[in-house]
Write a protein that holds these residues in place. Sequence first.
Motif, PDB file in Angstrom:
ATOM      1  N   GLY A  56      -5.839   5.326 -37.936  1.00  0.00           N
ATOM      2  CA  GLY A  56      -5.444   6.340 -38.906  1.00  0.00           C
ATOM      3  C   GLY A  56      -3.962   6.285 -39.212  1.00  0.00           C
ATOM      4  O   GLY A  56      -3.329   5.239 -39.123  1.00  0.00           O
ATOM      5  N   GLN A  77      -1.147  13.202 -36.326  1.00  0.00           N
ATOM      6  CA  GLN A  77      -2.023  12.072 -36.598  1.00  0.00           C
ATOM      7  C   GLN A  77      -3.207  12.502 -37.463  1.00  0.00           C
ATOM      8  O   GLN A  77      -3.749  13.593 -37.298  1.00  0.00           O
ATOM      9  N   THR A  78      -3.600  11.619 -38.394  1.00  0.00           N
ATOM     10  CA  THR A  78      -4.776  11.827 -39.231  1.00  0.00           C
ATOM     11  C   THR A  78      -5.688  10.624 -39.061  1.00  0.00           C
ATOM     12  O   THR A  78      -5.227   9.496 -39.270  1.00  0.00           O
ATOM     13  N   PRO A  79      -6.959  10.776 -38.677  1.00  0.00           N
ATOM     14  CA  PRO A  79      -7.571  12.036 -38.267  1.00  0.00           C
ATOM     15  C   PRO A  79      -6.943  12.543 -36.972  1.00  0.00           C
ATOM     16  O   PRO A  79      -6.414  11.770 -36.186  1.00  0.00           O
ATOM     17  N   ALA A  80      -7.017  13.844 -36.790  1.00  0.00           N
ATOM     18  CA  ALA A  80      -6.331  14.516 -35.680  1.00  0.00           C
ATOM     19  C   ALA A  80      -7.066  14.296 -34.364  1.00  0.00           C
ATOM     20  O   ALA A  80      -7.928  15.066 -33.980  1.00  0.00           O
ATOM     21  N   HIS A  81      -6.709  13.199 -33.660  1.00  0.00           N
ATOM     22  CA  HIS A  81      -7.282  12.942 -32.336  1.00  0.00           C
ATOM     23  C   HIS A  81      -6.637  13.858 -31.302  1.00  0.00           C
ATOM     24  O   HIS A  81      -7.255  14.210 -30.306  1.00  0.00           O
TER      25      HIS A  81
END
Length: 92
Positions: A56, A77-81
């Motif tokens: 991401g 972060q995207t996607p939000a891990h």
Amino acid sequence: MDVNNEYTSQANKTNIDFFAFTWGYLHVDDPEFLGVCGLLGKKSNHLIKTATGNDGIISYSYESNSDGYPTKITRSQTPAHNPATTYQITYS
């Protein structure tokens, strides 16, 4: 892993590569640690804005003091891990 980095126009006035710390792969016993202090290769002249890779996009935002040194870095972060992380920096 391929990573495409985009940088801000803000100069990185420090002698530390903050990106290496905030990326999450760096440990003191790893050889990459030498690069953080400029002992291996050349650090970026500007602060990193985004790192786009297989997992991401990691985005960075900064707050700086009157001399242009970053005092706060927020990493998301995207996607939000993971939730966004904020690093507070103090100079002495």
